[in-house]
Design a protein around this motif. Sequence first.
Motif, PDB file in Angstrom:
ATOM      1  N   LYS A  25       0.834  -1.203   0.000  1.00 31.21           N
ATOM      2  CA  LYS A  25       0.000   0.000   0.000  1.00 31.21           C
ATOM      3  C   LYS A  25       0.872   1.257   0.000  1.00 31.21           C
ATOM      4  O   LYS A  25       0.630   2.212  -0.751  1.00 31.21           O
ATOM      5  N   TYR A  26       1.918   1.251   0.844  1.00 31.30           N
ATOM      6  CA  TYR A  26       2.803   2.421   0.911  1.00 31.30           C
ATOM      7  C   TYR A  26       3.591   2.579  -0.392  1.00 31.30           C
ATOM      8  O   TYR A  26       3.776   3.696  -0.885  1.00 31.30           O
ATOM      9  N   ALA A  78       1.358   4.248  -2.803  1.00 33.04           N
ATOM     10  CA  ALA A  78       1.056   5.635  -2.434  1.00 33.04           C
ATOM     11  C   ALA A  78       2.269   6.535  -2.661  1.00 33.04           C
ATOM     12  O   ALA A  78       2.144   7.656  -3.140  1.00 33.04           O
ATOM     13  N   ALA A  79       3.468   6.031  -2.310  1.00 33.70           N
ATOM     14  CA  ALA A  79       4.681   6.855  -2.393  1.00 33.70           C
ATOM     15  C   ALA A  79       5.395   6.700  -3.734  1.00 33.70           C
ATOM     16  O   ALA A  79       6.387   7.377  -3.978  1.00 33.70           O
ATOM     17  N   MET A 117      11.256   5.498   4.683  1.00 29.38           N
ATOM     18  CA  MET A 117      10.381   6.673   4.658  1.00 29.38           C
ATOM     19  C   MET A 117       9.020   6.401   5.306  1.00 29.38           C
ATOM     20  O   MET A 117       8.357   7.321   5.757  1.00 29.38           O
ATOM     21  N   LEU A 118       8.592   5.120   5.320  1.00 28.81           N
ATOM     22  CA  LEU A 118       7.346   4.784   6.020  1.00 28.81           C
ATOM     23  C   LEU A 118       7.561   4.931   7.523  1.00 28.81           C
ATOM     24  O   LEU A 118       6.745   5.523   8.230  1.00 28.81           O
ATOM     25  N   ALA A 176       7.590   8.504   8.341  1.00 25.11           N
ATOM     26  CA  ALA A 176       6.232   9.064   8.334  1.00 25.11           C
ATOM     27  C   ALA A 176       5.498   8.692   9.628  1.00 25.11           C
ATOM     28  O   ALA A 176       4.799   9.520  10.219  1.00 25.11           O
ATOM     29  N   LEU A 177       5.670   7.444  10.076  1.00 27.42           N
ATOM     30  CA  LEU A 177       4.994   6.996  11.307  1.00 27.42           C
ATOM     31  C   LEU A 177       5.531   7.754  12.522  1.00 27.42           C
ATOM     32  O   LEU A 177       4.760   8.179  13.388  1.00 27.42           O
ATOM     33  N   ARG A 232       4.080  11.085  12.899  1.00 22.88           N
ATOM     34  CA  ARG A 232       2.726  11.122  13.475  1.00 22.88           C
ATOM     35  C   ARG A 232       2.753  11.380  14.975  1.00 22.88           C
ATOM     36  O   ARG A 232       1.812  11.941  15.522  1.00 22.88           O
ATOM     37  N   LYS A 277      -4.674  11.632  -4.192  1.00 26.88           N
ATOM     38  CA  LYS A 277      -3.308  11.154  -3.906  1.00 26.88           C
ATOM     39  C   LYS A 277      -2.956  11.453  -2.455  1.00 26.88           C
ATOM     40  O   LYS A 277      -2.337  10.635  -1.780  1.00 26.88           O
ATOM     41  N   GLU A 304      -4.738   8.849  -0.422  1.00 28.90           N
ATOM     42  CA  GLU A 304      -4.075   7.549  -0.565  1.00 28.90           C
ATOM     43  C   GLU A 304      -2.805   7.504   0.299  1.00 28.90           C
ATOM     44  O   GLU A 304      -2.541   6.508   0.987  1.00 28.90           O
ATOM     45  N   PHE A 305      -2.037   8.591   0.271  1.00 33.80           N
ATOM     46  CA  PHE A 305      -0.788   8.644   1.043  1.00 33.80           C
ATOM     47  C   PHE A 305      -1.100   8.656   2.547  1.00 33.80           C
ATOM     48  O   PHE A 305      -0.471   7.928   3.325  1.00 33.80           O
ATOM     49  N   GLU A 339      -3.694   7.497   4.076  1.00 37.19           N
ATOM     50  CA  GLU A 339      -4.174   6.171   4.491  1.00 37.19           C
ATOM     51  C   GLU A 339      -3.019   5.177   4.578  1.00 37.19           C
ATOM     52  O   GLU A 339      -2.982   4.336   5.466  1.00 37.19           O
ATOM     53  N   ALA A 340      -2.054   5.287   3.665  1.00 37.91           N
ATOM     54  CA  ALA A 340      -0.922   4.353   3.663  1.00 37.91           C
ATOM     55  C   ALA A 340      -0.033   4.530   4.890  1.00 37.91           C
ATOM     56  O   ALA A 340       0.630   3.585   5.312  1.00 37.91           O
ATOM     57  N   ILE A 341      -0.015   5.742   5.466  1.00 33.20           N
ATOM     58  CA  ILE A 341       0.777   5.944   6.683  1.00 33.20           C
ATOM     59  C   ILE A 341      -0.127   5.961   7.922  1.00 33.20           C
ATOM     60  O   ILE A 341       0.326   6.254   9.023  1.00 33.20           O
ATOM     61  N   GLY A 342      -1.405   5.637   7.708  1.00 29.97           N
ATOM     62  CA  GLY A 342      -2.339   5.527   8.828  1.00 29.97           C
ATOM     63  C   GLY A 342      -2.609   6.839   9.536  1.00 29.97           C
ATOM     64  O   GLY A 342      -2.925   6.875  10.720  1.00 29.97           O
ATOM     65  N   ASP A 343      -2.463   7.938   8.814  1.00 31.63           N
ATOM     66  CA  ASP A 343      -2.604   9.265   9.423  1.00 31.63           C
ATOM     67  C   ASP A 343      -3.877   9.913   8.874  1.00 31.63           C
ATOM     68  O   ASP A 343      -3.860  10.485   7.786  1.00 31.63           O
ATOM     69  N   ARG A 365      -5.898  12.497   9.676  1.00 33.80           N
ATOM     70  CA  ARG A 365      -6.306  13.818  10.155  1.00 33.80           C
ATOM     71  C   ARG A 365      -7.313  14.417   9.177  1.00 33.80           C
ATOM     72  O   ARG A 365      -7.173  14.288   7.951  1.00 33.80           O
ATOM     73  N   TYR A 412      -6.308  16.392   6.083  1.00 33.66           N
ATOM     74  CA  TYR A 412      -5.738  15.669   4.940  1.00 33.66           C
ATOM     75  C   TYR A 412      -6.847  15.124   4.025  1.00 33.66           C
ATOM     76  O   TYR A 412      -6.604  14.839   2.856  1.00 33.66           O
ATOM     77  N   THR A 443       5.558  14.167   5.026  1.00 32.52           N
ATOM     78  CA  THR A 443       6.526  13.480   4.156  1.00 32.52           C
ATOM     79  C   THR A 443       5.962  13.206   2.755  1.00 32.52           C
ATOM     80  O   THR A 443       6.589  12.489   1.969  1.00 32.52           O
ATOM     81  N   ILE A 453       7.282  11.672  -2.700  1.00 29.62           N
ATOM     82  CA  ILE A 453       6.843  11.174  -4.012  1.00 29.62           C
ATOM     83  C   ILE A 453       7.633  11.857  -5.134  1.00 29.62           C
ATOM     84  O   ILE A 453       8.222  11.189  -5.996  1.00 29.62           O
TER      85      ILE A 453
END
Lengths: 132, 152
Positions: free
Chosen positions: A23-24, A27-28, A54-55, A58-59, A62, B24, B27-28, B30-34, B36, B39, B58, B62
């Motif tokens: 998924k990441y 997305a990235a 980078m994942l 990103a975490l 958060r 996009k 999608e990003f 959701e992929a980092i579980g953020d 807010r 977003y 971050t 991309i």
Amino acid sequence: MGVQVGDALPVLRVRITRADLVKYAGAALDFNPIHWNEAFARGVGLPDVIGHGMLTMALAGRVVTDWGMGALVDYTARFTRPVVVPNDDEGALVELSGKVGAVNDDGTIRVDLSAKFEGRAVLGKAIAVVRP
Amino acid sequence: MALEQGFVGREYPPDSVYVVGREKIREFAEAIGDLRAEYLDVEAARALGYADVVAPPTFTTIVNLAAINKIVNDPELGLDYSRMVHGDQSFTFHQPVVAGDRLALTTTVESISRRAGNDFITLRAEIRTEDGEPRVTTRALLVVRDTDEEQG
């Protein structure tokens, strides 16, 4: 007094599975096969598929944005160890935390972040600067 | 093999525009579980004073990665991509990136060095809107691991 040096930010625990990596990657737009192809990863000397640095970054970010103490002005991290992600439903458990390292003269706050996998740091010198 | 020192200082002007899209960003995020609201939800973003939904910090990885890949795959640089790892990454945020932004990158090779048989290259990208408004400055340190050390 607000924010004090040494204040701990709430800890975040995230399980990263192979599905999360796919998924990441999408997305990235990071399609390096070390993040999804076990044979390729082993072929370049890795123990298994590894997560995107980078994942993890990103975490860890958060931890700071969830804290909600202001806008990020700077964010830096060093990728010191891989997060190895097995092909099962459990995935890899990553623990992300942070504490206030400094309140700077210009009012910005330095947060020192930590990302741990199997008890060891996977990010080094992970520092976020926030402007309240 | 050492990297070609002549690349130090080389600047790559924008060769395309990346239009930041709402989906996009979703999608990003959701992929980092953020998840807010700013977003994902235009109204929530506007209530906070943004022109549109905001990208997570971050998100610009991309466009940054695409620019990096173009440089490190230049055969004249002499970089063995299969031995390359991401060493450090930094972001300096000037203005929030929001959906609708038309981003253009100028990438510069800041330094190339060699220590203990490993090669290091630092790339800086200035991410601005097409009209020149600064958004984010990124820096990536890439490490090319020593072949001999690996075999030894």
